[in-house]
Enzyme design. Structure first.
Site, PDB file in Angstrom:
ATOM      1  N   VAL A 232       0.902  -1.239  -0.206  1.00 37.76           N
ATOM      2  CA  VAL A 232      -0.213   0.258  -0.124  1.00 37.76           C
ATOM      3  C   VAL A 232       0.823   1.540   0.039  1.00 37.76           C
ATOM      4  O   VAL A 232       0.077   2.150   0.269  1.00 37.76           O
ATOM      5  CB  VAL A 232      -0.874  -0.112   1.005  1.00 37.76           C
ATOM      6  CG1 VAL A 232      -1.262  -1.553   1.075  1.00 37.76           C
ATOM      7  CG2 VAL A 232      -0.520   0.088   2.551  1.00 37.76           C
ATOM      8  N   ARG A 234       4.054   2.681  -2.549  1.00 33.02           N
ATOM      9  CA  ARG A 234       4.246   3.395  -4.162  1.00 33.02           C
ATOM     10  C   ARG A 234       4.946   1.709  -5.094  1.00 33.02           C
ATOM     11  O   ARG A 234       5.435   0.923  -4.460  1.00 33.02           O
ATOM     12  CB  ARG A 234       5.355   4.370  -3.692  1.00 33.02           C
ATOM     13  CG  ARG A 234       4.922   5.715  -3.514  1.00 33.02           C
ATOM     14  CD  ARG A 234       3.516   5.966  -4.169  1.00 33.02           C
ATOM     15  NE  ARG A 234       3.452   7.288  -4.081  1.00 33.02           N
ATOM     16  CZ  ARG A 234       2.011   7.823  -2.969  1.00 33.02           C
ATOM     17  NH1 ARG A 234       1.629   6.898  -2.811  1.00 33.02           N
ATOM     18  NH2 ARG A 234       1.705   8.826  -2.814  1.00 33.02           N
ATOM     19  N   ASP A 258      -2.039  -1.591  -3.954  1.00 34.78           N
ATOM     20  CA  ASP A 258      -2.869  -1.235  -4.172  1.00 34.78           C
ATOM     21  C   ASP A 258      -2.366  -0.408  -4.719  1.00 34.78           C
ATOM     22  O   ASP A 258      -2.692   1.153  -5.599  1.00 34.78           O
ATOM     23  CB  ASP A 258      -3.517  -0.117  -2.761  1.00 34.78           C
ATOM     24  CG  ASP A 258      -3.986   0.464  -2.848  1.00 34.78           C
ATOM     25  OD1 ASP A 258      -5.938   0.798  -4.017  1.00 34.78           O
ATOM     26  OD2 ASP A 258      -3.861   2.291  -2.713  1.00 34.78           O
ATOM     27  N   GLU A 263       0.437   3.984 -13.172  1.00 34.54           N
ATOM     28  CA  GLU A 263      -1.084   4.397 -12.852  1.00 34.54           C
ATOM     29  C   GLU A 263      -1.853   5.335 -13.890  1.00 34.54           C
ATOM     30  O   GLU A 263      -1.365   6.521 -13.713  1.00 34.54           O
ATOM     31  CB  GLU A 263      -1.104   4.944 -11.697  1.00 34.54           C
ATOM     32  CG  GLU A 263      -0.416   3.539 -10.072  1.00 34.54           C
ATOM     33  CD  GLU A 263      -0.564   3.896  -8.686  1.00 34.54           C
ATOM     34  OE1 GLU A 263      -1.158   5.100  -8.943  1.00 34.54           O
ATOM     35  OE2 GLU A 263      -0.337   3.046  -8.067  1.00 34.54           O
ATOM     36  N   HIS A 282      -5.673   2.211  -6.944  1.00 33.64           N
ATOM     37  CA  HIS A 282      -4.780   3.272  -5.945  1.00 33.64           C
ATOM     38  C   HIS A 282      -6.097   4.170  -5.014  1.00 33.64           C
ATOM     39  O   HIS A 282      -5.928   5.278  -5.349  1.00 33.64           O
ATOM     40  CB  HIS A 282      -3.819   4.185  -6.840  1.00 33.64           C
ATOM     41  CG  HIS A 282      -2.617   4.978  -5.733  1.00 33.64           C
ATOM     42  ND1 HIS A 282      -1.682   5.249  -6.213  1.00 33.64           N
ATOM     43  CD2 HIS A 282      -2.887   6.064  -4.542  1.00 33.64           C
ATOM     44  CE1 HIS A 282      -1.168   6.134  -5.606  1.00 33.64           C
ATOM     45  NE2 HIS A 282      -1.752   6.092  -4.050  1.00 33.64           N
ATOM     46  N   VAL A 283      -6.412   3.257  -4.338  1.00 33.95           N
ATOM     47  CA  VAL A 283      -7.710   3.973  -3.495  1.00 33.95           C
ATOM     48  C   VAL A 283      -7.514   3.658  -1.897  1.00 33.95           C
ATOM     49  O   VAL A 283      -8.317   4.400  -1.060  1.00 33.95           O
ATOM     50  CB  VAL A 283      -9.181   3.562  -3.656  1.00 33.95           C
ATOM     51  CG1 VAL A 283      -9.163   4.095  -5.178  1.00 33.95           C
ATOM     52  CG2 VAL A 283      -9.152   1.923  -4.319  1.00 33.95           C
TER      53      VAL A 283
END
Lengths: 320, 320
Positions: A232, A234, A258, A263, A282-283
């Protein structure tokens, strides 16, 4: 002393109370000419291009306040070296820890394979048997498992006590060894030994030159066979080919990420179909909590000449 | 006094230390004639038919020790009324609380829809927008949410503090009002008022005549619009048609159930495809923790004539 002029983005609702000239700007447009005298700029969801544009056109800028946890995009935008950059890291501790926990539990309990079984209208007897079998049942629970958090900052300090309540033994890896919030943290030079005993590796690392590709084939190869991996932090910190190979070879039992190197992840990326991999877009920390209070505080500190909160550039103190 | 003879099932590894004649039996066969003089029977994963058979053929039986949390199947097997029945409820507190948490977080953060997006190689921008929007972002986190646990026994007492650490406000509903483990529990006669303010309803109810179909259209209709529902108790407590309708109408935003009225759930059951519903195949508590110690303790209590632990029949004290 003139009043501080602060530009706040239209991408989030903010309610500031500190004494300042507050101007809302559109993150998709150039900063209007009449506001290029701003002292402080708040950024949230700004594109790299808009950030570079702001870096060029705000000659009086003294502070950039990011609301994201990671400031890699802001640091790369080319702001003058004396512009102080502050992160929003404390705003994301709760949401990111919560998402990490969701991914850890989903991975441990293989909600992904059960979801596939549901899609097929199948009561998964193989799963039930594996989960109940003496040889494999320890894989399906955090109770008694060893969790290692790599990157032991404020998010880890929020997450670790919850994992502990669930019966996990939690330790950390960071640049320097020590005790953080009551948990043993090892220096990353000792990572291999720690990973050999790790059932669940959780990465919460920022993207920096030192962390780029840090989690690689050697990392996954050092992990206990059948461990699970959750990221979670980078995407840039992970060698994604090595991650895919570790899943394909069964070295890793499962993983959940994530964040990805690119992205949004392109539709043709082989990562989408890696076996046992859960990808969320990425939430984890998509909702800073307490942004207005942080900005107000830093406005007052700037006016008073005090040290700013969450300052990451120029670096002053050691960071996790 | 003759030694106690105890029959233990071949469906789980047990290591007893109490003084007793211990005989392992096969849960798929009739109890052998030479062991029908047993005083105590331990059951785990026995079929209804095998339980009925045991109830008929063990005339000297004094105690049935279930290792499952719910004893509905044992109670229905027709044991003589003076045979004491003890549950394994305390053995499942950790595993069931963990699974409940996994389902709650998966439901709140909609890992199911993100899994579908991953299957399509799609970075879910709609999800990102909804989760970040001021109007809907509170739906995607436990922080600040109101969680109500219906059936506030030992599993709830394990789960509630973890939810609280994640920022939720937790209360309970049970047969009688009161304070349990530091949490406010309302009487079920006041359920409607509590449900009207509930964001997340977690059911951990046993299957009894009183709870059969208790969670029905009226329950789901009383809930705050857009609430989520999680069931880790027993399938019989839910009116499954009402659950499906509440999901189809959007009254419930999402739900997750580990238990169904009929298990395994038949392949043609419409529940499999209910919108926003996650189904796991009764795997919350598939691993009793501490079984041997519980059995040893009850063996010693039986020998000493003391009250047994976890006795559910004949009922002696009020239960949650």
């Amino acid at each position: 002393m003139p009043r501080i002029k602060i530009l706040i983005p239209n991408s989030i609702d903010l309610h500031l109370t500190a004494d300042a000239d507050v101007v809302v700007y559109d993150i998709d447009d150039a900063i209007p000419a009449e506001h290029r005298d701003a002292d402080m700029l708040v950024v949230w969801h700004n594109s790299a291009e808009r950030l570079r544009d702001a870096a060029r056109h705000l000659p009086r800028l003294r502070v950039v306040q990011a609301l994201a946890s990671g400031t890699d995009a802001v640091l790369a935008a080319g702001f003058a070296d004396d512009v102080r950059i502050c992160s929003g890291r404390s705003l994301h501790d709760g949401p990111v820890a919560e998402h990490a926990l969701a991914l850890i539990l989903s991975t441990i309990r293989r909600l992904d394979t059960l979801h596939d079984a549901q899609h097929d209208h199948r009561w998964d007897e193989d799963f039930i048997e594996a989960q109940g079998a003496a040889a494999s049942q320890a894989l399906y629970t955090l109770a008694g498992s060893r969790v290692t958090i790599w990157g032991f900052g404020s998010i880890a300090s929020t997450l670790a006590p919850i994992l502990q309540l669930l019966g996990a033994h939690v330790e950390g890896i960071a640049r320097s060894a020590g005790d953080r919030a009551g948990f043993t943290v090892h220096a990353d030079t000792d990572a291999a030994a720690v990973l050999a005993d790790t059932d669940v590796l959780v990465a919460i690392l920022p993207a920096t030159p030192e962390t780029t590709g840090l989690l690689d084939a050697s990392t996954f190869g050092s992990l206990k066979r059948g461990a699970v991996f959750v990221n979670v932090g980078r995407g840039a910190t992970v060698d994604e080919d090595a991650l895919r190979e570790a899943l394909e070879s069964g070295r890793l039992r499962a993983a959940a990420i994530d964040v990805t190197r690119t992205e949004p992840l392109p539709a043709d990326d082989p990562l989408w179909d890696a076996p046992g991999l859960v990808i969320t877009p990425h939430v984890a920390g998509n909702r800073p909590v307490g942004s207005s209070a942080l900005i107000d505080d830093n406005l007052r500190r700037l006016a008073a000449g005090d040290e700013l909160r969450n300052q990451v550039h120029p670096s002053s103190a050691a960071r996790a």
